[in-house]
Design an enzyme around this catalytic site. Structure first.
Site, PDB file in Angstrom:
ATOM      1  N   SER A  99       0.812  -1.209   0.000  1.00  0.00           N
ATOM      2  CA  SER A  99       0.000   0.000   0.000  1.00  0.00           C
ATOM      3  C   SER A  99       0.853   1.270   0.000  1.00  0.00           C
ATOM      4  O   SER A  99       1.610   1.518  -0.917  1.00  0.00           O
ATOM      5  CB  SER A  99      -0.958  -0.041   1.191  1.00  0.00           C
ATOM      6  OG  SER A  99      -1.908   0.993   1.116  1.00  0.00           O
ATOM      7  N   ASP A 238      -2.457   6.456  -3.446  1.00  0.00           N
ATOM      8  CA  ASP A 238      -1.336   5.787  -2.788  1.00  0.00           C
ATOM      9  C   ASP A 238      -0.864   4.637  -3.675  1.00  0.00           C
ATOM     10  O   ASP A 238      -1.360   4.438  -4.788  1.00  0.00           O
ATOM     11  CB  ASP A 238      -1.715   5.315  -1.378  1.00  0.00           C
ATOM     12  CG  ASP A 238      -2.745   4.200  -1.383  1.00  0.00           C
ATOM     13  OD1 ASP A 238      -3.475   4.056  -2.384  1.00  0.00           O
ATOM     14  OD2 ASP A 238      -2.836   3.463  -0.382  1.00  0.00           O
TER      15      ASP A 238
END
Length: 444
Positions: A99, A238
């Site tokens: 992530s 992200d």
């Protein structure tokens, strides 16, 4: 208690702990045994980290040994894997990603056949299989591997379908920051095909630059680009594309609470709003008050999108999210999706005839300071009397005009210290003081 799974899959530094090729191979086999449903097929996507190739191969070997067929997606966002898992009627989906973490971390996330995060009992079943010796099925029963060549195109079309077909963004200039991550080959095309003039940022991944100086965790480059380019707004994702933040035309950062407010207001205007909005313990008080002025209910959960989704399902709600930009539009998809959420915000601005620059007048966020204290090893410092006394003292000083929250991170070896209140100077002082108390206990 889960031994390997955290709040969002399994994550850590590459080559350490469980983030090694041998463990991931065994994890693939165990997941294949639990999720494969006999022969079954499982989709695998990944972000742009250099280690993704290694772990893709390890998962592939483990799943094939369990007799599961595999469909490789290549670089694909986490929500994109969730969507494609549903549309391909797969038994499960797997994403290789850490992530928003730096490139030398990596991890594994799982989705069910319905595109949801796995429930605790399934994660525990996979952990139980990890304790068993790995047995390869007969050669005639080994899984087969194929690549889905049109995965990006399928996901792009899905994203566009989440706003009305009559809506377009012609005349809108956007800076789109893909964090050199998984959205680099999808997000710019979504907004361009909808008519926007797109300036690209963070779309040249090299395996090492994911989230480095760009993206939603480091939005400075986006803020500068929006002002320099004279753009209407900027959009930052992200590394795996499940979060989104925005920047207005003046370079001001717009967080997940504010974006969620816009989506909720638009849903209310069109009569599509249902249930309460669900936030977390990190959601800003100003956001909660702004929703109440609209007559929209609000509830808090523990930090983590899985807890938000649980509450949304229980209350039949459709909107939830976190200040970090992890926004769930349950009436559009099954998990947090940065591209889909950004489209909902742009659609909301279009319906409301508003500009992102004007949002501050409606959502007056309280000053909130977050300090991360890194742990050298797992320790329960929050239950120590010294820490609890310091928290109680800080809460007394705020006198009901703010909040204090100390919590362990579910994805990194950190204690997060958050203080929120009406007086920024006081909030900053209290946060520094509490972080100092936590650090002192780590040394003691």
């Amino acid at each position: 208690m889960r031994r390997y799974f955290g709040t969002d899959g399994i994550r850590g530094r590459v080559g350490e702990g469980h983030i090694t090729p041998d463990f991931v191979l065994k994890l693939g086999w165990a997941a294949g045994r639990v999720l494969g449903n006999g022969r079954g097929k499982i989709l695998i996507g990944k972000d742009t980290r250099i280690s993704g190739y290694m772990f893709e191969s390890a998962l592939e070997a483990g799943l094939v040994a369990a007799g599961v067929d595999i469909r490789l997606l290549g670089p694909m966002t986490t929500p994109g894997v969730a969507y494609l898992t549903r549309t391909f009627r797969a038994s499960a989906g797997i994403v290789i990603t850490a992530s928003h973490n730096p490139f030398d971390d990596n991890g594994i996330k799982f989705f069910s056949a319905e595109g949801d995060k796995l429930p605790d009992e399934v994660e525990l079943a996979i952990e139980a299989e990890l304790d068993q010796p790995l047995r390869t099925v007969e050669s005639s029963a080994l899984g087969k591997v194929k690549r889905i060549d049109d995965a990006n195109g399928r996901y792009i079309e899905f994203c566009k379908s989440t706003i009305p077909a009559s809506m377009n963004f012609r005349g809108l200039k956007l800076v789109v920051d893909c964090a050199n991550g998984a959205t680099y080959n999808t997000a710019p095309f979504v907004f361009e095909e909808l008519g926007a003039n797109v300036v690209r940022l963070g779309t040249e991944p090299d395996g090492f630059n994911i989230n480095h100086g760009v993206g939603s965790t480091q939005p400075g480059a986006l803020r500068e680009a929006v002002v320099r380019e004279g753009a209407d707004l900027g959009i930052a994702f992200d590394g795996d594309g499940d979060r989104v933040l925005m920047v207005d035309s003046r370079g001001n950062l717009i967080d997940g609470d504010q974006l969620l407010y816009l989506i909720a207001k638009s849903r209310l205007l069109t009569g599509a709003m249902r249930g309460e909005v669900v936030g977390t313990l990190m959601s800003n008080l100003g956001f909660e008050h702004a929703l109440k002025r609209l007559g929209i209910g609000f509830a808090r959960t523990k930090v983590g999108d899985r807890y938000i989704m649980e509450r949304l399902k229980a209350s039949d709600g459709i909107l939830g999210g976190e200040p970090s930009g992890h926004i769930i539009c349950r009436d559009r998809t099954t998990t947090g999706d940065g591209i889909v959420s950004a489209l909902q915000v742009l659609a909301a601005l279009d319906r409301l005839g508003a500009r992102l620059d004007d949002l501050g007048a409606e959502v007056d966020l309280y000053p909130q300071v977050l300090i991360n204290v890194r742990l050298d090893q797992p320790r329960d410092v929050l239950s120590l009397p010294e820490v609890q006394d310091a928290v109680a003292t800080a809460e007394n000083e705020l006198a009901g005009r703010g909040r204090v929250l100390l919590r362990p991170s579910g994805t990194e070896p950190l204690v997060r210290v958050m203080v929120e209140g009406s007086d920024r100077s006081q909030v900053e002082q209290l946060a520094e003081r509490l972080a100092g108390v936590v650090r002192a206990q780590l040394i003691a």
